[in-house]
Design a protein around this motif. Structure first.
Motif, PDB file in Angstrom:
ATOM      1  N   SER A   1       0.824  -1.211   0.000  1.00 27.77           N
ATOM      2  CA  SER A   1       0.000   0.000   0.000  1.00 27.77           C
ATOM      3  C   SER A   1       0.857   1.259   0.000  1.00 27.77           C
ATOM      4  CB  SER A   1      -0.934   0.014   1.214  1.00 27.77           C
ATOM      5  OG  SER A   1      -0.229   0.303   2.408  1.00 27.77           O
ATOM      6  N   TRP A   2       2.117   1.138   0.420  1.00 28.75           N
ATOM      7  CA  TRP A   2       3.004   2.294   0.449  1.00 28.75           C
ATOM      8  C   TRP A   2       3.511   2.692  -0.943  1.00 28.75           C
ATOM      9  CZ3 TRP A   2       3.758   5.988   3.836  1.00 28.75           C
ATOM     10  CH2 TRP A   2       3.347   5.764   5.149  1.00 28.75           C
ATOM     11  N   VAL A   3       3.320   1.839  -1.941  1.00 26.25           N
ATOM     12  CA  VAL A   3       3.710   2.218  -3.302  1.00 26.25           C
ATOM     13  C   VAL A   3       2.877   3.413  -3.770  1.00 26.25           C
ATOM     14  CG1 VAL A   3       3.865   1.450  -5.702  1.00 26.25           C
ATOM     15  CG2 VAL A   3       4.562  -0.083  -3.853  1.00 26.25           C
ATOM     16  N   PRO A   4       1.524   3.379  -3.662  1.00 23.32           N
ATOM     17  CA  PRO A   4       0.767   4.602  -3.952  1.00 23.32           C
ATOM     18  C   PRO A   4       0.823   5.627  -2.821  1.00 23.32           C
ATOM     19  CG  PRO A   4      -0.747   2.814  -3.392  1.00 23.32           C
ATOM     20  CD  PRO A   4       0.623   2.214  -3.457  1.00 23.32           C
ATOM     21  N   THR A   5       0.888   5.156  -1.580  1.00 22.54           N
ATOM     22  CA  THR A   5       0.779   6.061  -0.433  1.00 22.54           C
ATOM     23  C   THR A   5       1.994   6.966  -0.275  1.00 22.54           C
ATOM     24  OG1 THR A   5      -0.654   4.519   0.748  1.00 22.54           O
ATOM     25  CG2 THR A   5       0.482   6.159   2.075  1.00 22.54           C
ATOM     26  N   ALA A   6       3.194   6.451  -0.534  1.00 20.09           N
ATOM     27  CA  ALA A   6       4.412   7.260  -0.390  1.00 20.09           C
ATOM     28  C   ALA A   6       4.365   8.475  -1.308  1.00 20.09           C
ATOM     29  CB  ALA A   6       5.648   6.407  -0.696  1.00 20.09           C
ATOM     30  N   TYR A   7       3.893   8.267  -2.526  1.00 18.96           N
ATOM     31  CA  TYR A   7       3.743   9.378  -3.470  1.00 18.96           C
ATOM     32  C   TYR A   7       2.744  10.406  -2.953  1.00 18.96           C
ATOM     33  CZ  TYR A   7       2.205  11.952  -7.557  1.00 18.96           C
ATOM     34  OH  TYR A   7       1.857  12.977  -8.406  1.00 18.96           O
ATOM     35  N   LEU A   8       1.607   9.921  -2.479  1.00 18.11           N
ATOM     36  CA  LEU A   8       0.562  10.823  -1.995  1.00 18.11           C
ATOM     37  C   LEU A   8       1.030  11.620  -0.789  1.00 18.11           C
ATOM     38  CD1 LEU A   8      -2.498   8.411  -2.248  1.00 18.11           C
ATOM     39  CD2 LEU A   8      -1.871  10.238  -3.835  1.00 18.11           C
ATOM     40  N   LEU A   9       1.755  10.961   0.125  1.00 23.15           N
ATOM     41  CA  LEU A   9       2.228  11.632   1.328  1.00 23.15           C
ATOM     42  C   LEU A   9       3.205  12.746   0.988  1.00 23.15           C
ATOM     43  CD1 LEU A   9       2.324  11.829   4.407  1.00 23.15           C
ATOM     44  CD2 LEU A   9       4.084  10.046   4.403  1.00 23.15           C
ATOM     45  N   ALA A  10       4.167  12.462   0.118  1.00 27.13           N
ATOM     46  CA  ALA A  10       5.145  13.477  -0.280  1.00 27.13           C
ATOM     47  C   ALA A  10       4.473  14.661  -0.965  1.00 27.13           C
ATOM     48  CB  ALA A  10       6.199  12.858  -1.198  1.00 27.13           C
ATOM     49  N   SER A  11       3.510  14.374  -1.828  1.00 27.19           N
ATOM     50  CA  SER A  11       2.790  15.445  -2.522  1.00 27.19           C
ATOM     51  C   SER A  11       1.977  16.293  -1.549  1.00 27.19           C
ATOM     52  CB  SER A  11       1.857  14.851  -3.585  1.00 27.19           C
ATOM     53  OG  SER A  11       2.585  14.242  -4.610  1.00 27.19           O
ATOM     54  N   ALA A  12       1.285  15.637  -0.621  1.00 29.38           N
ATOM     55  CA  ALA A  12       0.446  16.354   0.339  1.00 29.38           C
ATOM     56  C   ALA A  12       1.276  17.262   1.231  1.00 29.38           C
ATOM     57  CB  ALA A  12      -0.341  15.363   1.192  1.00 29.38           C
ATOM     58  N   VAL A  13       2.455  16.798   1.630  1.00 30.58           N
ATOM     59  CA  VAL A  13       3.332  17.580   2.506  1.00 30.58           C
ATOM     60  C   VAL A  13       3.834  18.844   1.806  1.00 30.58           C
ATOM     61  CG1 VAL A  13       5.670  17.565   3.497  1.00 30.58           C
ATOM     62  CG2 VAL A  13       4.064  15.722   4.054  1.00 30.58           C
ATOM     63  N   MET A  14       4.084  18.743   0.507  1.00 27.11           N
ATOM     64  CA  MET A  14       4.757  19.833  -0.219  1.00 27.11           C
ATOM     65  C   MET A  14       3.823  20.763  -0.988  1.00 27.11           C
ATOM     66  SD  MET A  14       7.956  19.434   0.458  1.00 27.11           S
ATOM     67  CE  MET A  14       8.702  20.488  -0.786  1.00 27.11           C
ATOM     68  N   ILE A  15       2.566  20.380  -1.186  1.00 31.27           N
ATOM     69  CA  ILE A  15       1.769  21.066  -2.191  1.00 31.27           C
ATOM     70  C   ILE A  15       1.407  22.515  -1.839  1.00 31.27           C
ATOM     71  CG2 ILE A  15      -0.474  20.203  -1.352  1.00 31.27           C
ATOM     72  CD1 ILE A  15      -1.213  19.896  -4.349  1.00 31.27           C
ATOM     73  N   VAL A  16       1.012  22.798  -0.603  1.00 38.87           N
ATOM     74  CA  VAL A  16       0.669  24.181  -0.245  1.00 38.87           C
ATOM     75  C   VAL A  16       1.901  25.088  -0.253  1.00 38.87           C
ATOM     76  CG1 VAL A  16      -0.097  25.641   1.671  1.00 38.87           C
ATOM     77  CG2 VAL A  16      -1.508  23.728   0.934  1.00 38.87           C
ATOM     78  N   PRO A  17       3.034  24.671   0.335  1.00 36.88           N
ATOM     79  CA  PRO A  17       4.243  25.497   0.195  1.00 36.88           C
ATOM     80  C   PRO A  17       4.615  25.746  -1.263  1.00 36.88           C
ATOM     81  CG  PRO A  17       4.563  23.893   1.943  1.00 36.88           C
ATOM     82  CD  PRO A  17       3.258  23.544   1.277  1.00 36.88           C
ATOM     83  N   MET A  18       4.462  24.747  -2.128  1.00 37.05           N
ATOM     84  CA  MET A  18       4.786  24.944  -3.535  1.00 37.05           C
ATOM     85  C   MET A  18       3.785  25.876  -4.211  1.00 37.05           C
ATOM     86  SD  MET A  18       7.579  23.586  -4.291  1.00 37.05           S
ATOM     87  CE  MET A  18       8.748  22.468  -3.525  1.00 37.05           C
ATOM     88  N   GLY A  19       2.514  25.803  -3.810  1.00 38.91           N
ATOM     89  CA  GLY A  19       1.520  26.731  -4.342  1.00 38.91           C
ATOM     90  C   GLY A  19       1.829  28.165  -3.958  1.00 38.91           C
ATOM     91  N   ARG A  20       2.245  28.360  -2.705  1.00 35.37           N
ATOM     92  CA  ARG A  20       2.627  29.694  -2.238  1.00 35.37           C
ATOM     93  C   ARG A  20       3.872  30.190  -2.967  1.00 35.37           C
ATOM     94  NH1 ARG A  20       1.763  34.652  -1.386  1.00 35.37           N
ATOM     95  NH2 ARG A  20       3.061  35.658   0.199  1.00 35.37           N
ATOM     96  N   LEU A  21       4.853  29.305  -3.144  1.00 39.12           N
ATOM     97  CA  LEU A  21       6.072  29.671  -3.868  1.00 39.12           C
ATOM     98  C   LEU A  21       5.747  30.053  -5.306  1.00 39.12           C
ATOM     99  CD1 LEU A  21       9.157  29.802  -3.368  1.00 39.12           C
ATOM    100  CD2 LEU A  21       9.301  27.492  -4.321  1.00 39.12           C
TER     101      LEU A  21
END
Length: 461
Positions: free
Chosen positions: A50-70
């Protein structure tokens, strides 16, 4: 002539950003089909897989708002292209892995690039298209997202069956290279940026910690560490909210949640929608292959019914939201999804395949009615200087919802099947797990239907 050229330029930009939006769902839906083969190669249990899809989702979720602000500060087109480059490199590296752990690591790298794509694509479209055509353009973008979901299971099944699961990542590399070349040539737009502001590093770290703890906690919710992680996430969220109210240039403007009812409830509805639906492909892929004995390709062909309807109807639903109040089609769509999920709680080893296909098609109609109008409502509820943050927040709700969906599924699996390798679990336990997961999703989606309905239809700046 000038207006005609502007229209052509807008459509090229729409195509490039929509192809970026196509990549990640294509990867997600195609890799779901390959999960059983990946598990066989690396001898992995269901939880680790389950971590094959989940690892991608977790990394994206952690970074997405800071990247949107940037992106709001430095330029959305630059961040978008950088994200495509990182995502493509991550895809290439994923073809070379010797273990499941290495694959998970490079999926994290892919997720960082995905965050940069998620946090900018809708923002670019919203800033380029006038209000009278914005719903249509967003509908086209959503159609590309669902196109990725549509062709992913079929192409993923075909590639996995004849060339092995690594070929899925090679396909992503080819698409990524095309977007990079086209983007460098055509993605040149005038943007309103906030270059005078300083980047809120502390707020970004606190945001990342909040998402990380909560989402990781969902994965371990059936055990004590999961409760501890979620508690840590709640504490981190409290500190984050206090800091964002005090700092001059916050990574996320808290008033969007506290004072903008449309934005807050539309975001909540999106989160619940993805929480209740993302794991459908994962659960049905396991059910169809391990319980019903279908090949990866056959399972993919069955799963195509849902996203196919989403592709066909999303532009129409988006155009509809240009003319009528967005919450009306969105709420109808959410109610349809609730009904479709309820039917899947009765899956058995004798359920007719045509019933499964028909219900997936019904779910696809509900998705189309909900997604484009809801996205339009979120983006239309904020001023242009917050487009990147709003797009990032949309991506966060989507990714956190996906994480929650996988977390709920894994919690159910852990309770019923423990950590036995998937191939060794009794078929009746797999069916029981799938049915219970769908029941939880029905309850969530019913709550989301209410959230969608009670939002204030009036635009708030």
């Amino acid at each position: 002539m000038g207006d005609k050229q502007v229209g052509i330029d807008r459509r090229i930009i729409l195509l490039i950003t929509s192809l970026g939006s196509f990549l990640t769902p294509f990867m997600g839906s195609s890799i779901n089909i390959a999960i059983p083969e990946i598990g066989s190669e690396f001898l992995s249990d269901a939880i680790l897989l389950s971590w094959v899809p989940t690892a991608y989702l977790l990394a994206s979720a952690v970074m997405i708002v800071p990247m949107g602000r940037l992106a709001d500060m430095r330029g959305r087109a630059k961040i978008f292209l950088a994200g495509i480059i990182i995502y493509t490199i991550g895809s290439l590296l994923s073809t070379m892995v010797p273990s499941i752990e290495a694959l998970i690591m490079f999926r994290i790298f892919q997720g960082i690039g995905g965050a940069m794509i998620f946090g900018t694509s809708v923002a670019i479209i919203t800033s380029v298209f006038p209000a009278r055509k914005r719903g249509w353009a967003i509908g086209i973008n959503v159609a590309f997202v669902y196109s990725g979901l549509t062709v992913g299971p079929v192409v993923g099944g075909l590639l996995t069956e004849f060339f092995g699961w690594r070929s899925i990542f090679y396909a992503n590399v080819i698409i990524g290279l095309f977007i990079i070349i086209a983007g460098l040539k055509y993605l040149r737009i005038e943007e309103i940026t906030d270059s005078e502001a300083t980047f809120d590093m502390l707020g970004s770290v606190l945001y990342a910690a909040t998402i990380f703890f909560v989402m990781l906690g969902f994965q371990e919710l059936s055990e004590t560490p999961g409760i501890i992680l979620i508690t840590a996430g709640i504490i981190s969220a409290g500190i984050f909210f206090m800091w964002e109210k005090r700092t001059k240039h916050p990574v996320f403007n808290i008033t969007l949640l506290t004072e903008n009812r449309v934005f807050a409830l539309s975001s909540l509805a999106a989160f619940i929608n993805y929480s209740a639906t993302f794991a459908i492909g994962f659960l049905l892929s396991i059910y169809l292959q391990l319980i019903r004995g279908f090949s990866p390709l056959s399972a993919g062909l069955i799963l195509i019914a849902q996203p196919l309807l989403q592709v066909i109807l999303s532009p129409t639903a988006g155009k509809l939201s240009d003319r009528v109040e967005s919450r009306i089609p969105a709420t109808i769509g959410m109610a349809m999804i609730t009904a479709g999920l309820l039917l899947f709680t009765f899956l058995s080893d004798e359920t007719p395949v045509m019933i499964i296909i028909a219900n997936l098609a019904f779910l696809g109609i509900g998705y189309a009615l909900f997604s484009s109008p809801n996205t339009h409502a979120v983006m239309d509820s904020v001023s242009e200087r917050y487009y990147g943050v709003a797009s990032g927040m949309l991506g966060t709700t989507r990714l956190c919802g996906m994480m929650a969906s996988m977390g709920i599924s894994m919690m159910v699996f852990a309770i019923i099947m423990q950590r036995l390798p998937l191939a060794e679990v009794a078929p009746e336990l797999i069916t029981e797990s799938v049915n219970l997961a769908f029941m939880v999703f029905v309850i969530l989606c019913a709550i989301g239907t209410v959230a969608s309905y009670i939002r204030n239809p009036k635009k708030t700046e």
